[in-house]
Design an enzyme around this catalytic site. Structure first.
Site, short mmCIF file in Angstrom:
data_model
loop_
_atom_site.label_atom_id
_atom_site.label_comp_id
_atom_site.label_asym_id
_atom_site.label_seq_id
_atom_site.Cartn_x
_atom_site.Cartn_y
_atom_site.Cartn_z
CG HIS A 70 -1.92 1.02 0.86
ND1 HIS A 70 -2.99 0.70 1.70
CD2 HIS A 70 -1.74 2.66 1.36
CE1 HIS A 70 -3.78 2.34 1.18
NE2 HIS A 70 -3.30 3.22 1.14
CG HIS B 242 -0.50 6.87 -1.74
ND1 HIS B 242 -2.21 7.38 -1.43
CD2 HIS B 242 -0.63 6.67 0.10
CE1 HIS B 242 -3.52 6.44 -1.28
NE2 HIS B 242 -2.38 6.17 0.47
CG LEU B 243 5.01 5.64 -5.50
CD1 LEU B 243 5.31 4.99 -7.13
CD2 LEU B 243 5.67 5.87 -5.00
NE ARG B 244 0.61 11.94 -2.34
CZ ARG B 244 -0.35 11.31 -1.39
NH1 ARG B 244 -1.43 11.26 -2.40
NH2 ARG B 244 -0.07 11.08 -0.40
CG ASN C 251 -4.64 8.88 -3.64
OD1 ASN C 251 -4.03 8.19 -4.15
ND2 ASN C 251 -5.14 9.64 -2.45
CE LYS D 45 -7.71 2.15 -0.43
NZ LYS D 45 -6.83 2.89 -0.48
CG HIS E 205 -9.91 4.24 3.05
ND1 HIS E 205 -8.39 5.25 3.46
CD2 HIS E 205 -10.85 4.90 4.12
CE1 HIS E 205 -8.82 6.00 4.66
NE2 HIS E 205 -9.85 5.71 4.60
CG HIS F 13 -5.39 2.25 6.39
ND1 HIS F 13 -6.55 2.29 5.58
CD2 HIS F 13 -5.41 2.91 4.41
CE1 HIS F 13 -7.04 3.03 5.19
NE2 HIS F 13 -5.87 3.14 3.81
CG LEU G 138 -8.25 10.21 7.34
CD1 LEU G 138 -8.47 11.48 6.48
CD2 LEU G 138 -8.36 10.51 8.94
CG ASP H 47 -1.58 5.09 3.55
OD1 ASP H 47 -1.81 5.32 2.80
OD2 ASP H 47 -2.54 5.26 4.76
CG HIS I 30 -0.02 15.42 2.08
ND1 HIS I 30 -0.59 15.35 0.49
CD2 HIS I 30 0.07 13.64 2.51
CE1 HIS I 30 -1.53 14.66 0.93
NE2 HIS I 30 -1.50 13.99 1.83
CB ALA J 6 -5.28 12.93 6.08
C1 NCD Z 1 -3.68 9.01 1.31
C2 NCD Z 1 -3.29 9.86 0.94
O1 NCD Z 1 -2.62 11.55 1.17
O2 NCD Z 1 -3.33 9.88 -0.54
N1 NCD Z 1 -3.51 9.28 2.59
C3 NCD Z 1 -3.59 8.59 4.10
O3 NCD Z 1 -3.38 9.91 5.22
N2 NCD Z 1 -3.37 7.86 4.70
C4 NCD Z 1 -4.55 8.86 1.46
C5 NCD Z 1 -4.89 7.21 2.64
O4 NCD Z 1 -4.37 6.18 2.29
O5 NCD Z 1 -6.00 7.76 2.83
ZN ZN Z 2 -3.50 5.19 1.72
#
Ligand code: NCD
Ligand code: ZN
Length: 346
Positions: free
Chosen positions: A14, A16-18, A42, A100, A137, A175, A220, A248, A252, A264
């Protein structure tokens, strides 16, 4: 000589790489430690087509540092309008390994998510037929439900009925943050699993308010009471194959977190495996880290385990203060400036 620990190379189930400059800045941290990662869809706009998934995969592959082997595993972002045939074809052709479910407005970039799970009954039926995993989620978004209860209410109101309707659907509860989730997953069949993050294993909700508001401990689902953290540690370190590693890691920019309405997400990629090692070490379960980090995930996804190994050593390392972005901004890693007990060697 320092004590060392060698395990099969882990995967991050899990992540997030943006995209763009942030992708280029954060990806090397993950590719150094992990062989594969489930890449969350996302983005803005979200990844809802195979064309978008393939293009995103190509941008990720282009950003992998030279000489490093790493495989991104792409996911589709479900919406009220997802087409079951197109999704199943994307799974069959290898464009996606999973889809997802973001309940609309549950978290970062989820506004295009599903407003009511019954809107995608046909899609979920098709996923069950073709064996495509559903990554959830697991939080309800009803503002009347206390934020600390949203996961448990999701299990009661959405997940249990879903499993009754579609008992063969493969599901990853992403998560997991509560004792309720742990108990639920533990008694579920082998086609249901859960990821657990390093920060939910290390923090309880006091960490968000320690001496003042702590935006870098906000993610989150939010971190919960100590009893929930303890239940997560017990689950992760138990060797139970339902549970596997998913950081996760959610970068940011500092400016987006240290503000009146901060985003988050916790960025833990620079020291992910070290953080997990610390948790397993404290629980006296270092011998079970490999199952959680490197074996249980591939087994759930039906993929081979990695052939390479990684080595950690018990020696202090300081987490970098910040990761610089080309636009002058920066991202603050989890535990920035603090000292960790384990160090990733190779
Ligand atoms: C994640 C994100 O920033 O993309 N943020 C987080 O707090 N985990 C989104 C997610 O997995 O809920
Ligand atoms: Zn996530």
């Amino acid at each position: 000589m320092a004590e060392t620990l060698t395990i099969r190379r882990p995967d991050d189930w899990h992540l997030h790489l943006r995209d763009g400059a942030v992708l280029k800045s954060v990806l090397p941290y993950t590719t150094q430690q992990f062989g594969r990662a489930i890449v969350m869809p996302n983005l803005t706009p979200p990844i809802t087509t195979t064309a978008a998934a393939n293009a995103y995969r190509n941008r990720i592959v282009a950003a992998i540092p030279e000489g490093v082997s790493f495989k991104p595993l792409m996911t589709a972002y479900l919406t009220n309008g997802t087409d079951a045939d197109a999704l199943a074809a994307g799974y069959r052709d290898g464009a996606y390994v999973a889809a997802k479910l973001y309940p609309a407005h549950a978290t970062t970039n989820s506004s295009a998510g599903v407003t009511d799970i019954r809107n995608i009954d046909g899609v979920l039926e098709r996923m069950a037929e073709v064996g495509m995993p559903l990554l959830v989620h697991g939080e309800v978004t009803d503002p009347a439900v206390d934020i600390f209860d949203r996961e448990a209410v999701f299990i009661d109101k959405v997940l249990e009925p879903l499993i009754k309707r579609l008992p063969t659907l493969r599901i990853v509860f992403e998560h997991a943050t509560t004792e309720r989730a742990v108990q639920f997953i533990r008694q579920a069949g082998a086609h249901i699993g859960a990821t657990i993050t390093p920060h939910h294993l290390l923090l309880n909700r006091n960490a968000m308010f320690q001496g003042g508001i702590r935006p870098h401990h906000y993610c989150l689902p939010v971190v919960k009471r100590e009893k929930h953290r303890l239940a997560l540690v017990e689950a992760a370190t138990s060797g139970d194959p339902h549970f596997f590693l998913g950081t996760d890691s959610a970068p940011h920019a500092v400016a987006a977190k240290e503000t009146a309405c901060g985003c988050a997400g916790i960025f833990n990629a620079p020291t992910a495996i070290e953080l997990y090692a610390e948790v397993f070490d404290s629980a006296g379960a270092l011998d079970r880290l490999e199952a959680f980090a490197s074996l249980n995930g591939p087994r759930f996804y039906g993929l081979p385990v990695n052939q390479q190994t990684i080595t950690l050593e018990r020696s202090p390392m300081t987490v970098p203060d910040a990761v610089a972005l080309p636009d002058g901004g920066e991202i603050r890693p989890f535990r920035a400036g603090e000292t960790l007990a384990w160090r990733f060697v190779t």
